[in-house]
Design a protein around this motif. Structure first.
Motif, PDB file in Angstrom:
ATOM      1  N   SER A   1      -9.664  15.937 -34.843  1.00  0.00           N
ATOM      2  CA  SER A   1      -9.928  14.546 -34.110  1.00  0.00           C
ATOM      3  C   SER A   1     -11.406  14.853 -33.570  1.00  0.00           C
ATOM      4  O   SER A   1     -11.949  13.721 -33.270  1.00  0.00           O
ATOM      5  N   LYS A   2     -12.090  15.782 -33.435  1.00  0.00           N
ATOM      6  CA  LYS A   2     -13.255  15.842 -33.158  1.00  0.00           C
ATOM      7  C   LYS A   2     -14.322  15.110 -33.969  1.00  0.00           C
ATOM      8  O   LYS A   2     -15.244  14.401 -33.482  1.00  0.00           O
TER       9      LYS A   2
ATOM     10  N   ASP B   1     -14.525  11.862 -32.644  1.00  0.00           N
ATOM     11  CA  ASP B   1     -15.266  11.833 -31.234  1.00  0.00           C
ATOM     12  C   ASP B   1     -16.707  11.758 -31.459  1.00  0.00           C
ATOM     13  O   ASP B   1     -17.479  11.144 -30.882  1.00  0.00           O
TER      14      ASP B   1
ATOM     15  N   GLY C   1     -15.874   7.271 -31.857  1.00  0.00           N
ATOM     16  CA  GLY C   1     -14.363   6.839 -31.873  1.00  0.00           C
ATOM     17  C   GLY C   1     -13.897   6.162 -33.378  1.00  0.00           C
ATOM     18  O   GLY C   1     -14.772   5.604 -33.742  1.00  0.00           O
TER      19      GLY C   1
END
Lengths: 203, 251
Positions: free
Chosen positions: B142-143, B146, B150
């Motif tokens: 998920s980094k 980020d 997004g």
């Protein structure tokens, strides 16, 4: 040269492999003798055993593929033998085990073997401590490495003992991102279940 | 020298033996949320383009590689927009952030190789994964979203293309003619073309879709060829067309 190796690795993974390299199911809860030796383990979850052996007295198990989780057993490596097949004996020979080795020597042997086999300088043993393998006194060490031309950082943990002048070693390694932390409990369960005894006659 | 020759032989041999993939592979039952455009971060395509000599040695070409990488990025963007999705190219990052992206790209290659080995190659299936398609980069992926400002998904693309030199093409014709004369008809491939892509759900890090092109769909050094490769590669990707027959493809 790097490109040649890249191209080769890309196509190598796509190439047909010998039928002997097929994988076999190792069922949870069923004791198994491993590495053609008296070393036995009982898996706490289902694993896949690679049909071909990395060495005469070694065998590898995996969950998702050997590049992602690799449990390898070395069963009874004798004096002056190598951990795995000495594929580049002439140009880059592997170090040999000696029955007189102590735990730090075995860790050094392992590190040296990986440096040669993976053609990398990015290999280190990070810690070493006493441990039990079944009812035998042994040792545990941790290590980390990156293979040549691959860039995946891997962590590993090994449990071993020298019994009757022979080396018994169980190693687990996986990418440092996610896989090692997820699977180390299952690997440790295998290590905890290890017993060293006489080799079964079928071996 | 021996290793170069072995590699050359492997390249030639493998080009002849690469199995084809009938359909893309995908996580069973997975689908993207209906009616919601996907925001996809594309990692810098892992591309290397070069020539293949008569002896079968692949030689890199930095100009071709740079051209192909740029065109693939453009083609990916166009293809995604055509389906109403938003593409975000991962910026070139430095320091720890750059290392994080590099580490995930390396893991992606390892995971992709495992998928190819155990879901595409015959005789290499893992008994514990007969029905499953559950490879992952882990939730830490998920980094990547980020770092891209997004994103719901990450699209990762790997391509190795080597084009036959004039010498190799001459050898190709000569070998075909010579062996045809004795009834054998041996074919030497003009080049090696391998391309695959993965779609990763960044909420879980799971690889939810994977496709492999074991042969060339176009010359990726040209806009037209690059477009054809991307179009063929992304056919069946969730969010672009109907989800394929999922795990059946893996059997």
């Amino acid at each position: 040269m790097r490109y040649v190796m890249f191209a080769c690795s890309a196509v190598a993974v796509l190439s047909a492999m010998p039928a002997t390299a097929a994988y076999h199911l190792m069922t949870s809860g069923t004791p198994e003798y491993v590495a053609k030796s008296g070393l036995s383990v009982t898996p706490s979850q289902d694993w896949n055993r690679l049909g071909s052996r990395p060495g005469r007295n070694a065998e590898s198990w995996t969950l998702d593929g050997l590049a992602l989780n690799d449990m390898t057993f070395y069963g009874g490596i004798g004096n002056d033998e190598t951990l795995f097949r000495d594929a580049q004996k002439k140009d880059m020979p592997l170090p040999h085990f000696s029955s007189t080795m102590l735990a730090p020597d075995v860790a050094q042997l392992f590190e040296g073997s990986y440096r040669v086999a993976n053609n990398t300088t990015l290999m280190s043993v990070d810690s070493i401590e006493p441990a039990q393998v079944g009812d035998q006194k042994g040792f545990r060490f941790t290590y980390s490495f990156t293979k040549q031309d691959e860039e995946v950082k891997r962590k590993g943990e090994a449990l071993g003992a020298i019994v009757g002048g022979k080396l018994y070693l169980l190693t687990f390694e996986a990418p440092a991102i996610f896989y090692f932390d997820r699977d180390i409990a299952s690997a440790r369960a295998l290590m905890t279940s290890a017993k060293i005894g006489p080799a079964p006659k079928s071996n | 020298m021996k290793s170069v020759l072995l590699c050359a032989a492997a390249v030639v041999a493998c080009a002849l033996s690469v199995p084809s993939i009938a359909k893309p592979l995908a996580a069973p039952g997975y689908d993207v949320p209906a009616g919601k455009p996907m925001r996809i971060v594309v990692l810098r395509p892992d591309v290397e383009v070069g020539s293949l000599t008569a002896g079968g040695v692949a030689e890199p070409n930095a100009d071709w590689t740079a051209t192909a990488r740029g065109l693939l990025g453009t083609s990916l963007d166009s293809e995604a927009k055509a389906h109403g999705n938003t593409i975000v190219m991962m910026p070139d990052l430095q320091g720890d952030d750059g290392q994080t992206v590099a580490d995930y790209q390396a893991l992606f290659r390892a995971v992709s190789d495992a998928i190819v080995q155990h879901k595409v190659l015959p005789g290499q299936r893992l008994p514990t994964k007969k029905e499953a398609f559950d490879w992952t980069l882990g939730p830490g992926a998920s980094k990547l979203g980020d770092l891209a400002g997004g994103a719901d998904y990450a699209l990762m693309l790997y391509d190795r293309d080597s084009f036959g030199t004039a010498g190799r093409k001459a050898l190709q014709i000569f070998t075909l003619l010579a062996t045809s004369a004795i009834g054998a008809g041996v074919f030497i491939p003009g080049g090696v073309h391998i391309c695959y892509a993965s779609l990763v759900d960044l909420r879980t890090g799971n690889v939810v879709w994977f496709n492999l092109l074991p042969s060339s769909a176009g010359d990726i050094r040209t806009a037209e060829g690059s477009g054809a490769v991307v179009n063929k590669l992304l056919t069946g990707m969730p969010g672009t067309t109907a989800v394929p027959a999922l795990v059946a493809a893996a059997k």
